[in-house]
Design a protein around this motif. Structure first.
Motif, PDB file in Angstrom:
ATOM      1  N   ASN A 298      -2.264  10.374  -8.663  1.00 54.05           N
ATOM      2  CA  ASN A 298      -2.514   9.289  -9.907  1.00 54.05           C
ATOM      3  C   ASN A 298      -2.444  10.149 -11.305  1.00 54.05           C
ATOM      4  N   LEU A 299      -3.027  10.923 -11.668  1.00 59.06           N
ATOM      5  CA  LEU A 299      -3.370  11.871 -12.569  1.00 59.06           C
ATOM      6  C   LEU A 299      -1.794  12.941 -13.095  1.00 59.06           C
ATOM      7  N   HIS A 300      -1.794  14.217 -11.448  1.00 64.68           N
ATOM      8  CA  HIS A 300      -0.874  14.789 -11.527  1.00 64.68           C
ATOM      9  C   HIS A 300       0.125  14.469 -11.696  1.00 64.68           C
ATOM     10  N   LEU A 301       0.471  13.450 -10.500  1.00 66.57           N
ATOM     11  CA  LEU A 301       1.539  13.574 -10.163  1.00 66.57           C
ATOM     12  C   LEU A 301       2.306  11.970 -10.240  1.00 66.57           C
ATOM     13  N   HIS A 302       1.517  11.070 -11.400  1.00 64.97           N
ATOM     14  CA  HIS A 302       2.050   9.924 -12.117  1.00 64.97           C
ATOM     15  C   HIS A 302       2.193   8.776 -10.983  1.00 64.97           C
ATOM     16  N   LEU A 303       2.152   8.735  -9.988  1.00 63.27           N
ATOM     17  CA  LEU A 303       1.818   8.014  -8.910  1.00 63.27           C
ATOM     18  C   LEU A 303       1.254   6.504  -9.540  1.00 63.27           C
ATOM     19  N   ASN A 304      -0.105   7.201 -10.272  1.00 64.95           N
ATOM     20  CA  ASN A 304       0.090   5.795  -9.694  1.00 64.95           C
ATOM     21  C   ASN A 304      -0.464   4.871  -9.276  1.00 64.95           C
ATOM     22  N   LEU A 305      -1.480   5.393  -8.409  1.00 65.05           N
ATOM     23  CA  LEU A 305      -1.149   4.411  -7.389  1.00 65.05           C
ATOM     24  C   LEU A 305      -2.010   2.972  -7.046  1.00 65.05           C
ATOM     25  N   TRP A 306      -3.615   3.889  -7.938  1.00 66.11           N
ATOM     26  CA  TRP A 306      -4.547   3.359  -8.078  1.00 66.11           C
ATOM     27  C   TRP A 306      -5.221   3.229  -9.411  1.00 66.11           C
ATOM     28  N   ASP A 307      -6.078   2.064 -10.365  1.00 65.66           N
ATOM     29  CA  ASP A 307      -6.817   2.811 -11.195  1.00 65.66           C
ATOM     30  C   ASP A 307      -7.966   1.948 -11.908  1.00 65.66           C
ATOM     31  N   TYR A 308      -9.171   2.762 -11.957  1.00 60.15           N
ATOM     32  CA  TYR A 308     -10.443   1.633 -11.678  1.00 60.15           C
ATOM     33  C   TYR A 308     -10.549   1.475 -13.448  1.00 60.15           C
ATOM     34  N   SER A 309     -10.361   2.354 -14.026  1.00 65.65           N
ATOM     35  CA  SER A 309     -10.257   2.637 -14.714  1.00 65.65           C
ATOM     36  C   SER A 309     -11.805   1.367 -15.740  1.00 65.65           C
ATOM     37  N   GLN A 310     -11.230   0.359 -15.270  1.00 68.16           N
ATOM     38  CA  GLN A 310     -11.093  -1.084 -16.006  1.00 68.16           C
ATOM     39  C   GLN A 310     -13.095  -1.452 -15.283  1.00 68.16           C
ATOM     40  N   GLN A 311     -13.136  -1.296 -13.764  1.00 68.79           N
ATOM     41  CA  GLN A 311     -14.617  -1.693 -13.115  1.00 68.79           C
ATOM     42  C   GLN A 311     -15.718  -0.333 -14.124  1.00 68.79           C
ATOM     43  N   LYS A 312     -16.205  -1.218 -14.201  1.00 68.38           N
ATOM     44  CA  LYS A 312     -18.036  -0.305 -13.807  1.00 68.38           C
ATOM     45  C   LYS A 312     -18.228   0.496 -13.174  1.00 68.38           C
ATOM     46  N   PHE A 313     -18.810   1.293 -14.050  1.00 72.28           N
ATOM     47  CA  PHE A 313     -19.106   2.728 -13.333  1.00 72.28           C
ATOM     48  C   PHE A 313     -18.133   3.500 -12.596  1.00 72.28           C
ATOM     49  N   ASN A 314     -17.202   4.086 -13.598  1.00 71.13           N
ATOM     50  CA  ASN A 314     -16.093   4.543 -12.947  1.00 71.13           C
ATOM     51  C   ASN A 314     -16.250   6.535 -13.538  1.00 71.13           C
TER      52      ASN A 314
ATOM     53  N   THR B  15       0.706  -1.234  -0.111  1.00 68.12           N
ATOM     54  CA  THR B  15      -0.527  -0.273   0.161  1.00 68.12           C
ATOM     55  C   THR B  15       0.308   0.772   0.051  1.00 68.12           C
ATOM     56  N   SER B  16       0.636   2.273  -0.460  1.00 69.25           N
ATOM     57  CA  SER B  16       1.115   3.134  -0.474  1.00 69.25           C
ATOM     58  C   SER B  16       0.741   4.171   0.531  1.00 69.25           C
ATOM     59  N   SER B  17       2.372   4.966   1.536  1.00 69.65           N
ATOM     60  CA  SER B  17       2.042   5.132   2.724  1.00 69.65           C
ATOM     61  C   SER B  17       1.504   6.855   2.721  1.00 69.65           C
ATOM     62  N   TRP B  18       1.080   7.127   1.053  1.00 76.83           N
ATOM     63  CA  TRP B  18       0.209   8.346   0.504  1.00 76.83           C
ATOM     64  C   TRP B  18      -0.962   8.356   1.045  1.00 76.83           C
ATOM     65  N   MET B  19      -1.079   6.516   1.452  1.00 76.63           N
ATOM     66  CA  MET B  19      -2.763   6.317   2.037  1.00 76.63           C
ATOM     67  C   MET B  19      -3.267   6.743   3.462  1.00 76.63           C
ATOM     68  N   PHE B  20      -1.803   6.951   4.194  1.00 77.06           N
ATOM     69  CA  PHE B  20      -2.172   7.183   5.159  1.00 77.06           C
ATOM     70  C   PHE B  20      -2.379   8.351   5.657  1.00 77.06           C
ATOM     71  N   LEU B  21      -1.756   8.977   5.245  1.00 75.14           N
ATOM     72  CA  LEU B  21      -2.257  10.331   4.638  1.00 75.14           C
ATOM     73  C   LEU B  21      -3.615  10.974   4.476  1.00 75.14           C
ATOM     74  N   VAL B  22      -3.913  10.262   3.536  1.00 79.05           N
ATOM     75  CA  VAL B  22      -5.615  10.730   3.345  1.00 79.05           C
ATOM     76  C   VAL B  22      -6.691   9.829   3.645  1.00 79.05           C
ATOM     77  N   GLY B  23      -6.479   8.406   4.552  1.00 77.92           N
ATOM     78  CA  GLY B  23      -6.818   8.002   5.293  1.00 77.92           C
ATOM     79  C   GLY B  23      -6.954   8.541   7.266  1.00 77.92           C
ATOM     80  N   GLY B  24      -5.724   9.381   7.316  1.00 75.74           N
ATOM     81  CA  GLY B  24      -6.054   9.971   8.532  1.00 75.74           C
ATOM     82  C   GLY B  24      -6.859  10.969   8.617  1.00 75.74           C
TER      83      GLY B  24
END
Length: 166
Positions: free
Chosen positions: A99-115, A47-56
């Protein structure tokens, strides 16, 4: 000053919990990235340590809302709607940034329905609404155990309040 000390504890607690939720959800879906030959339940994923920041931040924001009588006097379904929506907005905005600005590609839901732009999807959004109930309860439990505030009802009662629309 005490208010911010409370929020620092909540930030670290919710940041840590979010990282674990991500690893366990990847284990459950078989998406862990690890060494060949290790079972999917070995939890050798990432998991990305950036997600610690988002979750917090999400935990602190929802906890701050929960401190307001205007919010905690709402019906449970309204609290869940607001909480889940805030988490989804935070995921979307952090996805745009990371993901889009820094291009870190932490997740990509583009293959999921209704993204939407590959940053959020309907399936995960439903999970965030359900998880917001747990976040609201855990925030109250942290405040009770660490700061001797009012004891919250059980998590089960939170779900009952949601189901009965109270």
């Amino acid at each position: 000053m005490r208010y911010w000390k409370n929020k620092i504890v909540h930030f670290f607690a919710f940041g840590s919990i979010y990282l674990n939720i991500e690893v366990f959800s990847k284990a459950y879906t078989g998406e862990l990235i690890g060494f060949d030959g290790i079972s999917k339940w070995s939890l050798c994923g990432w998991t990305s340590s950036w997600m610690f920041l988002v979750g917090g931040l999400c935990g602190v924001i929802l906890g701050s809302l929960n401190d307001s009588p205007k919010f905690y006097n709402l019906k449970m379904w309204q609290q869940v709607f607001i909480g889940g929506t805030l988490i989804i907005v935070a995921e979307f905005l952090s996805g745009i940034f990371f993901n889009l600005h820094l291009h870190l590609n932490l997740w990509d839901y583009s293959q999921q329905k209704f993204n939407f732009l590959g940053q959020i999807c309907l399936q995960n959004s439903i999970y965030w609404y359900l998880l917001s109930i747990v976040v609201l309860w855990f925030n109250a439990a942290l405040s009770y155990y660490f700061y001797h505030e009012e004891k919250p009802p059980s998590l089960f009662k939170y779900f009952i309040k949601l189901i009965t629309l109270k």
